[in-house]
Design a protein around this motif. Structure first.
Motif, short mmCIF file in Angstrom:
data_model
loop_
_atom_site.label_atom_id
_atom_site.label_comp_id
_atom_site.label_asym_id
_atom_site.label_seq_id
_atom_site.Cartn_x
_atom_site.Cartn_y
_atom_site.Cartn_z
N UNK A 1 5.43 -22.16 27.50
CA UNK A 1 5.61 -21.96 26.39
C UNK A 1 6.94 -21.74 25.88
N UNK A 2 6.77 -22.93 24.81
CA UNK A 2 8.49 -23.11 24.35
C UNK A 2 9.46 -21.03 24.48
N UNK A 3 9.11 -20.66 24.37
CA UNK A 3 9.75 -19.69 24.83
C UNK A 3 10.32 -19.06 25.89
N UNK A 4 9.16 -19.16 26.98
CA UNK A 4 9.19 -19.12 28.39
C UNK A 4 10.30 -20.16 28.76
N UNK A 5 10.01 -21.36 28.19
CA UNK A 5 11.04 -22.15 28.19
C UNK A 5 12.27 -22.15 28.84
N UNK A 6 12.75 -22.06 27.74
CA UNK A 6 14.43 -21.35 27.00
C UNK A 6 14.68 -19.85 28.12
N UNK A 7 13.44 -19.09 28.32
CA UNK A 7 14.02 -18.63 29.59
C UNK A 7 14.21 -18.50 30.32
N UNK A 8 13.50 -20.04 31.14
CA UNK A 8 14.00 -20.39 32.25
C UNK A 8 15.24 -21.32 32.33
N UNK A 9 15.34 -22.00 31.54
CA UNK A 9 16.42 -22.44 31.36
C UNK A 9 17.95 -22.01 31.52
N UNK A 10 17.18 -20.33 30.41
CA UNK A 10 18.40 -19.38 30.24
C UNK A 10 19.07 -18.54 32.27
#
Length: 883
Positions: A623-632
């Motif tokens: 999901x979008x939030x998980x993608x952001x966590x991955x990039x972070x």
């Protein structure tokens, strides 16, 4: 034209199989390789039937979600032959059923697809109504089979078409195995309506599954409860699936709160949720819950399918008089069971199906399952309903499966559940003393290939001695059909297929070692296990050493699907291209800085490789939030080691400034600096990741990327070329950072990873060939970058040697750290350039080891706390980007 004799058996076969050709040129099957029309499918089916002949024989078909398997199954039915459908990728089950039923013909994979005619006639007395034999126990190879008639198959297909409202334009993805009655019912119902099947053996946990679903304009998705667990992990709620009309759920009880959640999600997304109930003994479906009732009645199975009826038989020893055993009648009820070949001659022996489920009928006329009669256990004189215990624990947020033993209740739980708390909850609920409740805390609940709880497997696990119980955990089987290889070698204990010389257990141990995980199972992939671009390097090299080759997209394949062919000693080795480029580029960078030689362009090539890996490891199907966590997480793993090294250097000399330490020199650093440019590359990657994270945070952009995974990076590349060509003349006035001037290389690398098909690969290659020349005014440097892009796009692997692979793996995995540290090494050794190169590489590798150990210590300190819980809630792809 087939002779009339070969067509006669089709007159007594299943009508929807007989009538395939009537749907003409409409698409029948859609695969990643193209479409097959109904007319073409009908020809293939008729050809298969002709090959089987007119003598009616028992035909065993190895079920798999492939065109060959589908044609073989339909061809046998078309010819009027009873089909024994067995699971693909499970040699033990295949062997057991062949031995038990001695089929006349075996159709299955063997160097392609083979027809094994074991005799020209038949050894069996086959009842004229018999059409299909399905196992009652999933993929275990049990000889107890369900006998189904052509009328059963046709009636159930027509009922499903009616209550789902299947249209000719629908396209159903095969998200379940063909040999499983639920998955088979999807095939039957859509072929009966003249709709299309999106045929794939990919798991819903695989990003490629969703790419195919979007490209094929899929309209429906079927899943068992475990499928919905996977949907949560991959961010299904935030996916843009514009053609999806409905989602169906069966194969076990989905918790009411989950039903309500997905029903409401469907309302927002414009699709319907159909909760369904069925058994193999009823061909597939017996009941369905109308979508408009799912939110207010999520606990119900609904109403009988068209043509079917329920009644409740009293259960004398049940405390609730409104509860009875659910009995079903309808044209889809099986002929009866078969346990030996002699039973194949029997006609109908069952008119009313005793489901074994306890149910009640609510005031709205909806049926609700409240327990399983056959699962009741009598422990210490008390009658225990395991399903009631499972529901209790579910309300407390604990996923569990329960079975009754001779003198104890065995409760298997997953996650961070505390065994003492679970034991106390269960004991208080059912009135057992705590000593009679045994709690097993597992990495995952045992499941059959269909995704249903594996009760027999749990009993075996509970009965195993403590010394062997732990190793038995990998035998758990999740609903990831791509984890079912079609090899015909002997299966191992995990249900997978050992490679020649390398077993699935060996591969699991290798994954556990490289990824530092204790929850590795055969059905999981590298991405599922949280693999990142650093561990990708080591894993690709080690796998190539074990397997002798690297399968395409190996990082998304389940471990059990990785197979190695028998190859002679001295077999040819290969190396993953992005790993080779990373290793070569870092050597070129350091060697040119010394200078031992002058071959520039390595850093800019690495920028493209970084974009390539960004697409593969950051933009997963999560999901979008998980993608952001991955990039972070990627930013942290780049920024923290960089700042730590720069800070350490600043303690000893004044070579760097605060702007360098904070990675903002290209924005705020002095123009006369001589050394701060050392880290322009790291700054560029960091700025690009921050900018892309801001884009992905926008819901519309996230949906756009999922819908147009290639077009978006190509569009961003076009925007990036404004900086490359300095269209607005800003670089001359403001000295733009490299992220704006060279960022198009990163997005072009992203596009290279998403390029699918010759046309898109050519477009990326041409874009590199047109835009790179002139960027530096150094033809050799530019040629190196263009060549690197061409390799990324066209060659997944390059020929290599074993020793080269090992060296390249270490260099590529340490490339960031070599880049950071070499500035402090080679200036002191310029008089000995070879020594300077070796020392620079060695220090960077050493720093990589230190960072890796620190990372493992931190991870261990966080486990089993918040970090591990976050992985389980948000999916396994918590990833990082390395150079």
């Amino acid at each position: 034209m087939l002779p009339l004799a070969s067509l006669l058996p089709a007159l007594r076969t299943v009508p929807f199989v007989r009538d395939l050709a009537l749907h003409g040129d409409r698409p029948a099957v859609v695969t990643a390789d193209g479409e097959i029309s109904y007319a073409d499918l009908a020809r293939r089916v008729a050809d298969c039937a002709a090959r089987l002949g007119t003598t009616r024989r028992l035909v065993l078909v190895v079920g798999a979600n492939t065109v060959d398997s589908l044609v073989a199954y339909l061809g046998a039915l078309y010819g009027g032959h009873p089909v024994l459908l067995v699971p693909g990728g499970n040699t033990a089950a295949l062997t057991a059923l062949v031995e038990a039923y001695d089929p006349d013909v075996v159709l299955g994979p063997a160097d392609g697809w083979a027809v094994d005619e074991r005799r020209t006639d038949t050894a069996h007395d086959l009842h004229p109504d018999l059409a299909l034999l399905l196992s009652t126990s999933g993929s275990t190879g049990s000889p107890k089979l369900v006998r189904l008639s052509a009328a059963n198959l046709q009636a159930n297909a027509e009922a499903i078409v009616e209550y789902l409202g299947i249209r000719e334009t629908d396209r159903a993805v095969t998200s379940l195995p063909l040999h499983y009655c639920y998955g088979l019912s999807v095939v039957h119902s859509h072929l009966a309506r003249g709709a299309a099947l999106v045929l794939t053996d990919l798991s819903v946990a695989d990003a490629c599954f969703w790419d195919l679903l979007r490209a094929a304009r899929g309209t429906s998705l079927a899943g068992v409860p475990y499928t919905f667990d996977l949907l949560d992990r991959v961010g299904f709620a935030e996916m843009d699936l514009p053609h999806l009309r409905y989602v169906t759920q069966a194969g076990g009880r989905l918790a009411p709160e989950r039903v309500r959640h997905y029903a409401e999600l469907g309302r927002r997304g414009g699709w319907d949720l159909f909760v369904m109930y069925g058994q193999t003994e009823a061909t597939a479906r017996m009941a369905y819950l109308p979508p408009d009732l799912a939110v207010h009645h999520p606990q119900a199975i609904g109403v009988p399918v068209p043509g079917g009826a329920f009644r409740l038989a009293p259960v004398p020893d049940h405390p609730d008089p409104a509860v009875g055993e659910l009995l079903y009648t309808g044209p889809n009820v099986m002929l009866g069971y078969a346990e030996t070949p002699a039973d194949l001659a029997l006609g109908r022996s069952v008119d009313e199906l005793r489901t074994g489920d306890l149910a009640r009928r609510g005031p709205a006329g909806l049926y609700e399952i409240v327990g399983r009669r056959s699962r009741f256990a009598k422990i210490l004189g008390l009658r225990i309903d395991p399903q009631r215990v499972e529901a209790l624990l579910s309300r407390h947020g604990v996923a569990a499966t329960c079975v009754g033993g001779d003198d104890e209740l065995v409760v298997a739980v997953v996650g961070e559940a505390d065994a003492r708390t679970v034991r106390r909850l269960v004991a208080d609920e059912v009135g057992l003393p705590p000593r009679a409740v045994r709690v097993l805390v597992l990495a995952e609940l045992p499941r059959l290939a269909s995704g249903k709880p594996d009760l027999a497997g749990l009993r075996a696990l509970a009965a195993a001695p403590p010394a062997t119980a732990a190793p038995a955990l990998p035998a758990q089987r999740g609903l990831a059909r791509s984890a079912q290889p079609t090899d015909t070698a002997t299966t191992d204990a995990a249900g997978g297929v050992p490679a020649a010389g390398t077993s699935v257990d060996d591969l699991c141990r290798l994954y556990a070692e490289v990824l530092d995980r204790d929850d590795v199972r055969p059905e999981l992939s590298f991405v599922d296990l949280g693999g990142d671009s650093l561990s990708y390097v080591e894993m690709s090299v080690r796998l190539e050493q074990e397997l002798g080759h690297l399968p395409a997209n190996w990082h998304t394949l389940p471990i059990a699907a990785l197979r190695a062919p028998q190859r002679p000693r001295g077999r040819r080795r290969s190396l993953e291209t992005s790993v080779a480029l990373r290793a070569a580029a870092i050597v070129l960078i350091v060697g040119s800085h010394i200078p031992l030689f002058t071959v520039t362009g390595g850093a800019h090539l690495l920028l493209g490789v970084a974009g390539f890996n960004f697409a593969r490891f950051q933009l997963t199907s999560a999901g979008r939030r998980d993608r952001l966590r991955q990039i972070g997480a990627s930013l942290a793993r780049i920024v923290l080691p960089t700042m730590a090294w720069i800070g350490a250097v600043m303690l000893f000399n004044d070579q760097y400034r605060v702007s360098t330490l904070l990675l903002v020199h290209s924005l705020f650093g002095p123009d006369d600096a001589r050394t701060e440019w050392h880290f322009w590359f790291v700054e560029a990657v960091v700025y690009l990741l921050v900018g892309l994270a801001a884009l992905v945070a926008l819901r519309r952009v996230d949906r756009l990327e999922r819908r147009h995974p290639f077009a978006l990076p190509m569009g961003l590349t076009v925007l990036g070329l404004l900086g490359r060509y300095d269209v607005f003349g800003l670089d001359a006035r403001y000295d733009l950072p490299a992220a704006l001037v060279a960022g198009w290389l990163f997005t072009l690398g992203w596009a290279a990873a998403r390029a699918d098909g010759v046309g898109q690969r050519l477009l990326v290659t041409v874009a590199a060939a047109v835009t790179v020349p002139g960027f530096f005014g150094q033809p050799a440097r530019e040629a190196l970058i263009v060549a690197g892009f061409a390799l990324l796009v066209w060659l997944p692997t390059v020929p290599s040697l074993g020793v080269v692979n090992r060296v390249a793996g270490v260099l590529a995995g340490s490339s960031l750290y070599i880049y950071l540290t070499h500035w402090q090494v080679y200036p002191h050794l310029r008089d000995w350039p070879l020594v300077a190169l070796a020392a620079s590489l060695a220090l960077g590798i050493a720093y990589a080891v230190v960072v890796g150990r620190v990372g493992r210590v931190v991870a261990a300190a966080l486990r089993p706390g918040d970090f591990r819980c976050a992985r389980e809630r948000h999916g396994p792809q918590v990833d990082k980007l390395h150079l």
